[in-house]
Structures are given as structure tokens and as C-alpha cells.
Design a protein around this motif. Structure first.
Motif, PDB file in Angstrom:
ATOM      1  N   ILE A  37     -35.170 -15.560 -41.564  1.00 29.55           N
ATOM      2  CA  ILE A  37     -35.799 -16.836 -41.223  1.00 29.55           C
ATOM      3  C   ILE A  37     -37.302 -16.637 -41.333  1.00 29.55           C
ATOM      4  N   VAL A  38     -37.952 -17.406 -42.202  1.00 30.17           N
ATOM      5  CA  VAL A  38     -39.403 -17.293 -42.323  1.00 30.17           C
ATOM      6  C   VAL A  38     -40.045 -18.655 -42.080  1.00 30.17           C
ATOM      7  N   GLY A  39     -41.297 -18.615 -41.677  1.00 33.13           N
ATOM      8  CA  GLY A  39     -42.024 -19.851 -41.410  1.00 33.13           C
ATOM      9  C   GLY A  39     -43.251 -19.527 -40.588  1.00 33.13           C
ATOM     10  N   PRO A  40     -44.238 -20.423 -40.604  1.00 31.22           N
ATOM     11  CA  PRO A  40     -45.484 -20.141 -39.872  1.00 31.22           C
ATOM     12  C   PRO A  40     -45.274 -20.115 -38.357  1.00 31.22           C
ATOM     13  N   ASN A  41     -46.276 -19.658 -37.628  1.00 37.43           N
ATOM     14  CA  ASN A  41     -46.239 -19.675 -36.159  1.00 37.43           C
ATOM     15  C   ASN A  41     -45.914 -21.078 -35.677  1.00 37.43           C
ATOM     16  N   GLY A  42     -45.034 -21.178 -34.715  1.00 37.51           N
ATOM     17  CA  GLY A  42     -44.717 -22.478 -34.140  1.00 37.51           C
ATOM     18  C   GLY A  42     -43.732 -23.298 -34.951  1.00 37.51           C
ATOM     19  N   ALA A  43     -43.192 -22.738 -36.028  1.00 38.97           N
ATOM     20  CA  ALA A  43     -42.271 -23.486 -36.880  1.00 38.97           C
ATOM     21  C   ALA A  43     -40.929 -23.758 -36.191  1.00 38.97           C
ATOM     22  N   GLY A  44     -40.595 -22.929 -35.202  1.00 42.05           N
ATOM     23  CA  GLY A  44     -39.315 -23.104 -34.509  1.00 42.05           C
ATOM     24  C   GLY A  44     -38.335 -21.951 -34.741  1.00 42.05           C
ATOM     25  N   LYS A  45     -38.827 -20.829 -35.273  1.00 44.32           N
ATOM     26  CA  LYS A  45     -37.948 -19.688 -35.577  1.00 44.32           C
ATOM     27  C   LYS A  45     -37.270 -19.146 -34.314  1.00 44.32           C
ATOM     28  N   SER A  46     -38.082 -18.870 -33.287  1.00 45.02           N
ATOM     29  CA  SER A  46     -37.498 -18.315 -32.052  1.00 45.02           C
ATOM     30  C   SER A  46     -36.539 -19.316 -31.409  1.00 45.02           C
TER      31      SER A  46
END
Ligand code: ADP
Ligand code: MG
Length: 257
Positions: A37-46
Motif C-alpha cells: 500500500i503506497v500513498g502520501p502522508n495522511g492518505a489513509g494507509k494506516s
């Protein structure tokens, strides 16, 4: 132990007051695959990962492990199948490395039973795989951040999960230990979902990647097809250059403002 099949359908989650953090995210991981899972900070990964390991309950949508909705299973039953390695480090600094890794056995023991010989063997194997045998009797508070991170991976392995979820597992690790942990993850034969902030690492490690931005899935599929310059530029708001490294033919992305 057979790896699990994981499926998520239309996952949406929002805090009690506020806008959705995750909207309509679906994914499918076949047994033994690694999904990055990749994406910028705050994207909702966690947040997405928390929904997958039954920490958060989706506002709508569902998560299926081998076809079974995890909210129709007992928490303990989920804990026997799904192990998690979080970014946060343990706060119980008085426990030894071996004690922490032994905690991974808890979902498999009944009631107040003490760890048995089988548990000890599994713990010893997990310690050895993470190169921690030498540190087994050290208190966790005396270890470096990277060593502690390896302890958390060892604890997850001691759990003998069928699905392993990792939230940016390489955060505290130097390059050598990053590569070692990721190589290990690859050889486990487990189904793995991991968030990774390093896109190039994700491309190397994962069978498939899912790109998240502002709570939505922008794309998912095999890294070579998904991680295009255009898509990364849109997700991360950076300029991207893709180079093909000869002779391996592997692509490498570099980023600019
Ligand atoms: P990532 O892991 O990709 O950096 P997160 O899933 O941690 O992103 O967070 C995504 C967004 O949701 C952030 O803006 C964060 O502040 C918000 N968020 C996450 N959890 C909560 C919560 N419990 N309450 C309110 N906002 C939250
Ligand atoms: Mg996060």
C-alpha cells in the motif's frame, strides 16, 4: 499452514465527527501474495490496515479472510490468523526480547496455560530468523529502534499467522535491515499486506500495489503497470522520472519538486 485469502469490499470509515478518511476501497489478495500500500502522508494507509486487522469497524463494506467476515469471527480467532507489526514501538521496556516474542503465542494458548515446549521452539525459531538470538535476554528498553522493530516482526512470526499486516515496517531500519526484513517477508509464504513509504521498495517487494490518495484507491495492480510517472505525480504531487536500470531491466523512480 496455508496462507489466507484476503478480500475487502467497499471499505469506508470516518471518525465520529468528520469527513470519511477512507472511501470505497476494495482489494483482493490471493494466498501467498504480497500487497504493497503506497500513498502520501495522511492518505489513509494506516486506517485501511486497521480495518483489515479488525481494530476499526468499517462504516460500510466488509473484510473477508478466507471468505469469512472478520466481524463475524471472535477477536481471538482473528488473532490466530492475522498478525500485525505496527509503527509504534512497545512501551513495556522491562520485558525481555524473548518475553515480547513469546507474547505472540498468546492467541494459541488456552486460558492461563503457560508457554509449553512447542511455544519455546517456535519462539526460538522466530528469534533466529530475525537475527535476535544473541539479544534474547536483553530488556527491550536497551535496544535500538531498529532492533526493536525486528523484535516486533519476530513476535508476529511467533504468532504463526496466515496473514501478516505491516505498517511501514522499514521505518526504523537502516538499509541493510530494511532489505533483510523485506527479503524475509518475501520468503515466508504468507499472505502479506504492507504499507511502505518508499515506492521503489514497494515495487521491488510487492506482487501487487495499491495506491491511496485522500482516502481513495487511485489504482491497483502489478507494480510495473500501476506505478507510472503520471499516477505517482498525481498521488504525491511531485515530478517523477522513471529510469530503466540496465541490465536488470528494473525500473527506478526518482522524484523532484
Ligand atoms: P497514513 O497512514 O496514510 O499517513 P492515516 O490513515 O494515519 O494516513 O490517516 C489518514 C487521515 O485520517 C489523516 O488525515 C488523519 O488525521 C485522519 N485520521 C486517522 N485516524 C483518525 C481518527 N481516529 N480520528 C480522526 N481522524 C483520523
Ligand atoms: Mg500511517
Amino acid at each position: 499452514m496455508t496462507p489466507a485469502a484476503l478480500r475487502a469490499e467497499g471499505l469506508t470509515w470516518a471518525p465520529r465527527r468528520g469527513h470519511p478518511v477512507l472511501e470505497d476501497v476494495s482489494l483482493d489478495v490471493t494466498p501467498g501474495q504480497v500487497l504493497g500500500i503506497v500513498g502520501p502522508n495522511g492518505a489513509g494507509k494506516s486506517t485501511l490496515l486497521r480495518l483489515l486487522y479488525r481494530y476499526l469497524r468499517p462504516a460500510s463494506g466488509r473484510v473477508l479472510v478466507d471468505g469469512q467476515d472478520i466481524w463475524e469471527m471472535e477477536a481471538r480467532e482473528v488473532a490466530r490468523s492475522v498478525a500485525v507489526v505496527l509503527q509504534e514501538q512497545p512501551s513495556d521496556f522491562a520485558l525481555t526480547v524473548r518475553e515480547i516474542v513469546t507474547l505472540g503465542r498468546a492467541p494459541h494458548r488456552s486460558g492461563l496455560a503457560r508457554p509449553g515446549l512447542r511455544d519455546e521452539r517456535i519462539v526460538a525459531t522466530a528469534l533466529a530468523r530475525l537475527d535476535l538470538s544473541r539479544l534474547a535476554d536483553r530488556r527491550i528498553g536497551t535496544l535500538s529502534g531498529g532492533e526493536r522493530q525486528r523484535v516486533m516482526v519476530a513476535r508476529a512470526l511467533a504468532q504463526e499467522p496466515r496473514l501478516l499486516i505491516l505498517d511501514e515496517p522499514t521505518n526504523h531500519l537502516d538499509i541493510r535491515h530494511q532489505l533483510e526484513v523485506l527479503a524475509l517477508v518475501r520468503t515466508l509464504g504468507l499472505t502479506v499486506v504492507t504499507s511502505l513509504h518508499d515506492i521503489n521498495l514497494a515495487a521491488d517487494l510487492a506482487d501487487r500495489v495499491l495506491v491511496l490518495a485522500r482516502g481513495r484507491c487511485l489504482a491497483q495492480g502489478v507494480p510495473a503497470e500501476v506505478l507510472t510517472e503520471d499516477l505517482i505525480a498525481r498521488a504525491f504531487h511531485v515530478r517523477v522520472q522513471r529510469q530503466t536500470l540496465t541490465p536488470s531491466g528494473a525500473a527506478h523512480l526518482t522524484f523532484h519538486l
